[in-house]
Enzyme design. Structure first.
Site, PDB file in Angstrom:
ATOM      1  N   ASP A  65       2.978   1.721  -1.962  1.00  0.00           N
ATOM      2  CA  ASP A  65       3.577   2.652  -1.012  1.00  0.00           C
ATOM      3  C   ASP A  65       5.085   2.451  -0.924  1.00  0.00           C
ATOM      4  OD1 ASP A  65       1.041   3.468  -0.556  1.00  0.00           O
ATOM      5  OD2 ASP A  65       0.764   2.139   1.155  1.00  0.00           O
ATOM      6  N   ILE A  66       5.430   1.192  -0.935  1.00  0.00           N
ATOM      7  CA  ILE A  66       6.857   0.887  -0.839  1.00  0.00           C
ATOM      8  C   ILE A  66       7.613   1.497  -2.017  1.00  0.00           C
ATOM      9  CG2 ILE A  66       8.546  -0.982  -0.817  1.00  0.00           C
ATOM     10  CD1 ILE A  66       6.381  -2.687   0.555  1.00  0.00           C
TER      11      ILE A  66
END
Lengths: 108, 484
Positions: A65-66
């Site tokens: 996600d990062i």
């Protein structure tokens, strides 16, 4: 620093500045637990926690996600800074869907 | 949609040097010096051949028996100090910021007279390349102008507790009476506002008397003597108007000064010109025979076309002698002893601090010159030059002119300096020399670039060697420079 030894006053100041920035960073694994609550303005799943309040049981790693925040998001968030400090964070991830395992957490 | 970033790394804005078989890096953007360990030196060497991706650097270090974690640490450190940078990052060009509005003055150079009893042929004030326009202006400073100057300095020095006055000429001692009265006045005036004034002067030493020497010693006035060497070299260009050399007149007075002045170091300032290039012989004579504490050398300032101009052959002779004296300086330092060669000492003291200059010197910033008439100028070298007046002691600094001078002289305004690793100490070189040579105080002194880089590299190697073998010396040396 281990590999560079400061030899004059300016070098000592640079070393102090670098050391002082270490303390600014709050990472996911630190106590008390920093629990990000997701990203409300994009379709990415955001930073999530599993049933136990951690990230170990997620179907995708938090790093995946990062990565979206890192490259595509306009919003300044607590992700690796690809302009100044971590330009190579995603260099081993040619295709995110396939290579996401090679994204690692940053340890400043 | 994802974007793949695959930056490569290159060396940053640095200068690498070796000393004692170890690698060092000098950061041109900061003036910092770091010693490199074997791995860091290896990365720098690899990047000297080509730009490399992160993974390639890690792999090269792993092949040299580094653990992955250690290799990543090493690269992170190099990146943090900007010893290496991503090739996707383009540094913004240096741009001169607006000069500080209210920079506190540290020093005034009082030109107590523009008259001189000598007629040195290369003089920048009276010689062929002079810029001074003294016609119709006072030849000697009056006590009233001098007192106003002292008040101006005290008022403009902000929080600085130990401001400084340098007496200059012409020949300074042709107006000794004024000098004495100014010191006595400034002592009282500075004490009244909780400050302590300090003093120095530059002289040709021909007018020294016992009374003057006693006064200079009592008041701890630092003395710099302009002198070019033993009789044959001194008398070549440092002459009276009749052409007669000045050595025989100055020598006995100089010996008395060195013997009788107990409170401050006595230094010699040598001007190198055509035929006056035997630096070693000059140094030995001034240091060993006459007993100066320190001796500094500088090539003459000129337009490049005078008979006394130091040509490139002359400069080569000078540089090789400089290296010989530099080696001697290092040997002294390793034994813990002070050597008197100022050109190394000054550079080392700046390297200890990590000086990173916006301007080549303090002219127009913390220092201004005052002409006999009370006109302010960037420094003593611009005294009495109509085109460089920056105000008057009665009305203060002309902010507009000062801003123009400082903006012009900022290292960021000198295009050639932006790619030079020696700019932290040089910053383009003397404003006055640039004006004489190129007609613009803001022009980089390009005729010195190679020489400055070579000299800075030499001093960095000395610094690295002393840091490795006798680091305590640098600490003592830093303290000593702080006091002078």
């Amino acid at each position: 620093m281990k590999h560079l030894k400061p030899l004059n006053k300016k070098a000592l100041r640079i070393e102090e500045t670098i050391a002082s920035t270490d303390e600014d960073v709050i990472a996911l694994q630190q106590k008390p637990m920093h629990t990000p609550m997701g990203c409300s303005i994009s379709f990415s799943p955001g930073w999530e926690v599993d049933a136990g309040g951690g990230t170990a049981g997620l179907c995708q790693p938090a790093e995946r996600d990062i990565y979206d925040c890192y490259v595509t998001c306009f919003w300044p968030v607590q992700v690796p800074d690809h302009v100044n400090y971590s330009p190579d964070w995603a260099s081993n991830c040619a295709t995110a869907a396939k290579d996401w395992r090679s994204l690692d957490i940053i340890f400043p | 949609m994802t974007t793949v970033l695959a930056p490569k790394y290159r060396r940053g804005d640095i200068h690498l040097f070796d000393a004692q078989g170890e690698g060092f890096v000098y950061l041109a953007s900061a003036g910092a010096i770091f010693a490199l360990d074997e791995g860091a030196a290896r990365v720098m060497a690899l990047l000297g051949e080509r730009n490399m991706a992160y993974g390639e650097m890690v792999q090269a270090l792993i092949e040299a028996d580094y653990s992955r974690a250690d290799a990543e640490d090493l690269i992170r450190e190099l990146r943090a100090v900007r010893g290496i940078v991503s090739d996707e990052i383009r540094e913004a060009p240096l741009a001169p910021p607006a000069p500080p509005e209210d920079y506190p003055l540290q020093a005034l150079v009082l030109n107590v007279t523009n008259q001189c009893n000598l007629a040195c042929t290369y003089c920048y004030e009276f010689g062929a390349d002079k810029i001074a326009t003294p016609a119709g202006k006072p030849k000697y400073m009056t006590l009233e102008t001098a007192k106003t100057s002292v008040d101006f300095l005290l008022k403009s020095s902000g929080d600085r507790e130990v401001p400084h006055i340098t007496f200059f000429g012409g020949e300074t001692l042709m107006n000794f009476k004024l000098l004495r009265d100014v010191v006595l006045y400034a002592n009282e005036a500075s004490a009244a506002v909780g400050k302590r004034m300090t003093y120095s002067l530059t002289t040709n030493a021909t007018l020294l008397t016992d009374e003057i020497i006693q006064f200079l010693s009592d008041q701890a006035v630092g003395v710099t003597v302009s002198m070019d060497g033993p009789p044959d070299l001194q008398d070549k260009r440092r002459v009276y108007k009749s052409g007669k050399g000045s050595y025989a007149v100055m020598e006995p007075r100089l010996r008395k000064l060195i013997a009788g002045h107990k409170t401050r170091a006595i230094t010699a300032r040598v001007t190198l010109t055509e035929g006056v290039t035997d630096v070693i012989r000059i140094y030995r004579h001034l240091k060993d025979d006459l007993g100066f504490h320190e001796v500094g050398f500088a090539p003459v300032t000129d337009s490049g076309e005078q008979t006394y101009t130091l040509d490139s052959d002359g400069m080569d002779t000078v540089v090789s002698a400089f290296h010989e004296l530099a080696a001697e300086w290092l040997a002294f330092a390793l034994r813990g002893e002070m050597h008197g060669f100022s050109n190394v000492s000054e550079t080392i003291s700046e390297l200890i601090q990590g000086t990173n200059k916006s301007h080549p010197c303090g002219a127009g910033l913390g220092l201004v010159g005052v002409s006999p008439s009370g006109d302010l100028s960037p420094c003593h070298r611009f005294t009495d030059a109509d085109t460089h007046v920056l105000g008057h002691v009665t009305t203060g600094l002309d902010k507009e002119k000062r801003t123009d001078f400082l903006t012009r002289g900022h290292v960021g305004a000198k295009y050639e300096c932006s790619s030079c690793w020696a700019r932290p100490l040089c910053a383009g070189g003397c404003h006055h020399e640039a004006f004489v040579r190129y007609g613009d105080t803001g022009h980089a002194n390009l005729h010195y670039c190679d020489w400055i880089r070579e000299w800075t590299d030499t001093c960095l190697k000395i610094y690295g060697t002393v840091a490795a073998r006798n680091p305590e010396f640098l600490e003592r040396f830093a303290a000593r420079k702080g006091l002078s």
